[in-house]
Design a protein around this motif. Structure first.
Motif, short mmCIF file in Angstrom:
data_model
loop_
_atom_site.label_atom_id
_atom_site.label_comp_id
_atom_site.label_asym_id
_atom_site.label_seq_id
_atom_site.Cartn_x
_atom_site.Cartn_y
_atom_site.Cartn_z
N LEU A 87 6.60 8.88 -3.18
CA LEU A 87 7.54 9.12 -4.39
C LEU A 87 8.63 8.35 -4.13
N LEU A 88 9.23 8.30 -2.84
CA LEU A 88 10.50 7.46 -2.83
C LEU A 88 10.07 5.92 -2.67
N SER A 89 8.86 5.71 -2.14
CA SER A 89 8.36 4.18 -1.96
C SER A 89 8.09 3.79 -3.28
N GLN A 90 7.41 4.44 -4.23
CA GLN A 90 6.93 3.78 -5.69
C GLN A 90 8.38 3.80 -6.39
N LEU A 91 9.30 4.71 -6.29
CA LEU A 91 10.56 4.41 -7.22
C LEU A 91 11.21 3.24 -6.76
N VAL A 135 5.46 -6.93 -1.19
CA VAL A 135 5.10 -5.53 -1.30
C VAL A 135 3.90 -5.06 -0.75
N LEU A 136 2.63 -5.86 -0.57
CA LEU A 136 1.35 -5.62 0.05
C LEU A 136 1.70 -5.38 1.37
N ALA A 137 2.48 -6.44 1.98
CA ALA A 137 2.87 -6.25 3.41
C ALA A 137 3.58 -5.20 3.66
N VAL A 138 4.59 -4.89 3.08
CA VAL A 138 5.40 -3.70 3.29
C VAL A 138 4.85 -2.38 2.90
N GLY A 139 3.98 -2.34 1.93
CA GLY A 139 3.31 -0.96 1.70
C GLY A 139 2.38 -0.87 2.70
N GLU A 140 1.42 -1.63 3.39
CA GLU A 140 0.80 -1.42 4.29
C GLU A 140 1.44 -0.94 5.73
N LEU A 141 2.38 -1.74 6.08
CA LEU A 141 3.23 -1.11 7.15
C LEU A 141 3.91 0.30 7.16
N THR A 142 4.49 0.17 5.77
CA THR A 142 4.84 1.83 5.42
C THR A 142 3.78 2.90 5.42
N GLY A 173 -5.54 1.72 0.91
CA GLY A 173 -5.22 1.64 -0.53
C GLY A 173 -3.82 2.09 -1.01
N CYS A 174 -2.94 2.59 -0.22
CA CYS A 174 -1.70 3.15 -0.63
C CYS A 174 -0.90 1.76 -0.59
N GLY A 175 -0.92 0.70 0.46
CA GLY A 175 -0.30 -0.51 0.29
C GLY A 175 -0.93 -1.13 -0.90
N LEU A 176 -2.03 -1.10 -1.21
CA LEU A 176 -2.72 -1.76 -2.61
C LEU A 176 -2.13 -1.19 -4.04
N TYR A 177 -2.06 0.11 -4.00
CA TYR A 177 -1.30 0.95 -4.86
C TYR A 177 0.24 0.47 -4.99
N LEU A 228 -3.30 7.11 -17.21
CA LEU A 228 -2.05 6.55 -16.93
C LEU A 228 -1.96 5.57 -15.63
N PRO A 229 -1.14 4.45 -15.52
CA PRO A 229 -1.39 3.78 -14.48
C PRO A 229 -0.94 4.45 -13.12
N THR A 230 -0.10 5.03 -13.05
CA THR A 230 0.39 5.65 -11.76
C THR A 230 -0.48 6.99 -11.25
N GLU A 231 -0.98 7.62 -12.35
CA GLU A 231 -1.86 8.68 -11.94
C GLU A 231 -2.95 8.29 -11.62
N ALA A 232 -3.59 7.06 -12.23
CA ALA A 232 -4.96 6.50 -11.74
C ALA A 232 -4.83 5.92 -10.45
N GLY A 233 -3.78 5.08 -10.31
CA GLY A 233 -3.72 4.37 -9.20
C GLY A 233 -3.59 5.17 -7.90
N TYR A 234 -2.80 6.35 -7.97
CA TYR A 234 -2.44 7.12 -6.82
C TYR A 234 -3.40 7.77 -6.31
#
Length: 276
Positions: A87-91, A135-142, A173-177, A228-234
């Protein structure tokens, strides 16, 4: 006159920046803004810290939890781990995505970019590619950091390993999202062109429209909410499908990708038709 214009066209073509140079230019813009670099670094640290806190709280309060909550955590421990900090990450990614382009309109810097590259769409494409990859690199690392920190804490209650079915897909998939969500926000910023209004629009999608759609009665509300985009992607971050999911993990990510592609296409058309 034709003889004189041909060399001029040749020289103009020679000095026309390639897409690789455009990406390098956009990368220089992003990394030269210290607030962006520090925001991403703090994002990683805080997400990992929140993962530890929520996992420790979950284990400490395990006996006080409802049986349904315990069953949900045992069914999808990966989703529990990733969801504790996402939640923090996506915001944060949404805010950064809008600011990457909306701030250029606010400061007038976008005019210099468009003067250097008269064909405007490549500028938007290069900016999107650089920000999306970052963001993909940061997302995958996270995501991987959260999983490998959270899994040992949760092991005594809901053991999970990276080799279990659906785990690697959920973590990757979290990083891709997050990457697609960042591009989704960037597209809204390119359409609205105002930083505050763009952030408000993106946050409305994430925190307001989705919960309101869930209140709609019947299967219509379920499908509107599910697409909805976030609900589907999550859904890609869940190890196993949950009761009531309208889409599968990859289907959900595909829906988010379609939303993002559509908004980027609108942004590209408006970029060509409107003055900077």
């Amino acid at each position: 006159m034709t003889t004189l214009s041909a060399p001029a066209r040749t020289a103009a073509a020679a000095h026309r920046p390639s897409f690789g140079r455009l990406m390098l230019s956009e990368w220089t813009k992003i990394r030269s803004v210290r607030s962006t670099v520090w925001s991403l670094a703090i994002l990683i640290v805080l997400t990992l810290v929140f993962t530890v806190l929520f996992m420790e709280m979950g284990v400490a309060n395990w006996d006080k939890s409802d049986a349904s909550q315990q069953a949900a955590m045992r069914l999808d421990p990966t989703g529990t781990i990733l969801g504790s900090g996402i939640l923090l990450s996506q915001l944060a990614i949404c805010v950064l995505g809008t600011m990457v382009i909306a701030s250029e309109y606010s400061t007038g810097m976008i005019r210099a970019s468009l003067l250097a590259v008269p064909k405007r769409v490549p500028v938007l494409a290069a900016k999107s590619a650089v920000f999306g990859l970052l963001v993909l690199a940061v997302g995958e690392l996270t995501a991987f950091g959260s999983f490998f920190i959270g899994a040992p804490i949760l092991h005594s209650k809901a053991p999970v390993a990276i080799g279990d079915p659906g785990v690697l897909r959920a973590v990757v998939g979290c990083g891709l999202y997050l990457s697609l969500l960042g591009l989704f926000a960037l597209a809204i910023g390119a359409i609205i062109r105002h930083t505050a209004a763009s952030i408000t629009g993106v946050i409305a999608f994430v925190l307001v429209i989705a919960p309101m759609a869930k209140l709609l009665p019947g299967s219509v509300g379920e499908h509107i909410h599910g697409y909805l985009p976030t609900e589907a992607g999550y859904l890609i971050t869940q190890q196993h499908p949950r009761t009531g999911d309208v889409l599968g993990p990859w289907q959900g990510l595909g829906v988010l990708a379609l939303w993002t592609a559509a908004l980027l296409a609108v942004a590209a058309v408006l970029l060509q038709r409107r003055d900077a």
